[in-house]
Enzyme design. Structure first.
Site, PDB file in Angstrom:
ATOM      1  N   ASP A 236      -2.033  39.585 -33.488  1.00 20.04           N
ATOM      2  CA  ASP A 236      -2.409  40.762 -32.705  1.00 20.04           C
ATOM      3  C   ASP A 236      -1.154  41.553 -32.310  1.00 20.04           C
ATOM      4  O   ASP A 236      -0.282  41.785 -33.150  1.00 20.04           O
ATOM      5  CB  ASP A 236      -3.245  40.337 -31.491  1.00 20.04           C
ATOM      6  CG  ASP A 236      -4.007  41.489 -30.866  1.00 20.04           C
ATOM      7  OD1 ASP A 236      -5.078  41.840 -31.381  1.00 20.04           O
ATOM      8  OD2 ASP A 236      -3.518  42.045 -29.867  1.00 20.04           O
TER       9      ASP A 236
ATOM     10  N   TYR B 288      -1.039  49.875 -26.421  1.00 21.37           N
ATOM     11  CA  TYR B 288      -1.606  50.506 -27.609  1.00 21.37           C
ATOM     12  C   TYR B 288      -1.149  51.960 -27.709  1.00 21.37           C
ATOM     13  O   TYR B 288      -0.870  52.469 -28.802  1.00 21.37           O
ATOM     14  CB  TYR B 288      -3.131  50.458 -27.554  1.00 21.37           C
ATOM     15  CG  TYR B 288      -3.733  49.118 -27.868  1.00 21.37           C
ATOM     16  CD1 TYR B 288      -4.390  48.890 -29.070  1.00 21.37           C
ATOM     17  CD2 TYR B 288      -3.683  48.068 -26.948  1.00 21.37           C
ATOM     18  CE1 TYR B 288      -4.974  47.668 -29.356  1.00 21.37           C
ATOM     19  CE2 TYR B 288      -4.255  46.840 -27.225  1.00 21.37           C
ATOM     20  CZ  TYR B 288      -4.897  46.644 -28.430  1.00 21.37           C
ATOM     21  OH  TYR B 288      -5.456  45.426 -28.711  1.00 21.37           O
TER      22      TYR B 288
ATOM     23  N   HIS C 175      -9.441  35.398 -35.250  1.00 18.91           N
ATOM     24  CA  HIS C 175      -8.355  36.175 -34.663  1.00 18.91           C
ATOM     25  C   HIS C 175      -7.569  35.399 -33.610  1.00 18.91           C
ATOM     26  O   HIS C 175      -6.374  35.605 -33.457  1.00 18.91           O
ATOM     27  CB  HIS C 175      -8.951  37.442 -34.039  1.00 18.91           C
ATOM     28  CG  HIS C 175      -7.941  38.436 -33.578  1.00 18.91           C
ATOM     29  ND1 HIS C 175      -7.152  39.157 -34.453  1.00 18.91           N
ATOM     30  CD2 HIS C 175      -7.585  38.844 -32.334  1.00 18.91           C
ATOM     31  CE1 HIS C 175      -6.362  39.963 -33.771  1.00 18.91           C
ATOM     32  NE2 HIS C 175      -6.595  39.799 -32.486  1.00 18.91           N
TER      33      HIS C 175
END
Length: 383
Positions: free
Chosen positions: A177, A307, A361
């Site tokens: 990630d 982000y 994930h």
């Protein structure tokens, strides 16, 4: 570098406030629809909120977390919280592991034990690591940056300073990630200190330039890029919100623990190898402890803001640009993207590629034994 021991201490008032908010959740109304089709399932969320309010014991979770060797230090002017598990073996190898969103240092408890003390799990003590697990700036107990502009590139600079401050001139890096983005940036920017990196995810902002002398994009790469775009269109609303309007989102989630649970837990279900059953892969207490870390530290806004920063400073590589440290890649079948090896090799030398039999994930939580074995195998060449 001054290193201070750290212990989590949440006040009784904060716990009481959380429980009050959970018990007074104002539930949304929906037209009947298939469970999970439109995101979080209300039935599951109601049960989760009730459990969080009335059964979950934060004090027990806090005691368990405080058994981890935690510290804080200042690196490049940024205060960093980190777990530092020293290896049990003749010559532990230093490894910095970086988490992502919506995770935390909590994800790596089982993995860190396997890496630091492999003999306790039937392994070879020569495979031991000194494991450093920092909390990203703005996550959990690492405060948010004082100024904008801290993307994966700047976090890589922080980690390089932290590792040198701990006495390691050369080390390895691992991540998935957002942690994969930091690990890629470490390899690209700090090659003289980073031997190699191990990834279980390819950052979405990774973009190699394809020049006139490079091999054209092949069919497998084209299929990957198409699947990536399709996934972003159907499943990437969260990321678009994070990268464009993080503070609008934060205003809602920082005030509602039920909303926070919906935003985060839905991703644990969608991105893991759980077959639609969250508790097949994660215990309820694992999920609630992670949610509580986000809630008590009020970090949801500062965590998603990364982000935004990564959008402004993506992992783009120019024509002919190569990164020296090699890569090991663990490909888990239920990961959210499946890059072909050739796509990564346009910038990196992939010296180890492993197709895992199961897992998604959240690999460190889902399959710590598989991930630990793959990390051990990759880093043996530098022992």
């Amino acid at each position: 570098m001054k290193i201070e021991p750290f212990e989590i201490a949440v006040s009784d008032d904060a716990i009481d406030d959380l429980q009050w908010r959970l018990r007074h959740t104002r539930w949304a109304s929906f037209t009947p629809h298939e469970p999970w089709r439109q995101g979080m399932d209300e039935t599951w969320l109601r049960a989760c909120v009730s459990d969080w309010a009335d059964r979950f014991d934060w004090r027990a979770a806090q005691r368990a977390l405080n058994r981890l060797p935690q510290f804080v230090a200042e690196a490049n002017g940024q205060r960093v919280h980190f777990v530092y598990r020293r290896g049990v073996g003749p010559r532990p190898y230093p490894l910095v592991i970086t988490h992502g969103w919506p995770g935390s240092f909590l994800e790596f408890r089982a993995l860190a034990e396997r890496l630091a003390d492999p003999a306790s799990f039937g392994g070879d003590p020569n495979d031991a690591f000194d494991v450093v697990i920092p909390s990203l700036p703005g996550f959990a107990f690492s405060p948010a940056p004082a100024a904008p502009g801290v993307s994966a590139w700047q976090v890589a600079d922080l980690w390089a300073a932290l590792m040198r401050g701990l006495g390691y001139e050369r080390f390895g890096a691992q991540g998935g990630d957002l942690g994969a983005a930091v690990s890629v940036a470490l390899a690209a920017r700090h090659a003289k200190h980073v031997d190699g990196i191990h990834l279980n995810f390819l950052p979405s902002s990774y973009e190699p330039a394809v020049g006139p002398n490079d091999a054209p994009i092949n069919a497998e790469e084209q299929a990957f890029l198409h699947a990536k775009a399709e996934w972003a269109a159907l499943e990437g609303a969260y990321a678009h919100m994070h990268t464009t309007k993080p503070q609008t989102l934060a205003a809602a989630l920082n005030d509602s623990p039920a909303g926070l649970a919906a935003w985060i837990a839905e991703k644990f279900r969608a991105w893991s190898d759980c077959g639609g059953d969250l508790e097949r892969r994660f215990t309820k207490d694992e999920l609630l402890t992670n949610l509580s870390l986000y809630w008590f530290t009020q970090c949801i806004g500062t965590s998603v803001q990364m982000y935004w920063e990564n959008r402004l400073q993506p992992l783009r590589f120019g024509v002919g640009e190569r990164v020296a440290p090699p890569v090991g890649f663990a490909h888990f079948p239920r990961e959210i993207s499946h890059p072909p090896r050739s796509w990564i090799e346009r910038v990196f030398t992939v010296e180890q590629w492993t197709d895992m039999p199961r897992g998604g994930h959240f690999a460190a939580l889902e399959e710590p034994a598989l991930l630990a074995a793959d990390i051990q195998r990759f880093f043996r060449r530098w022992r």
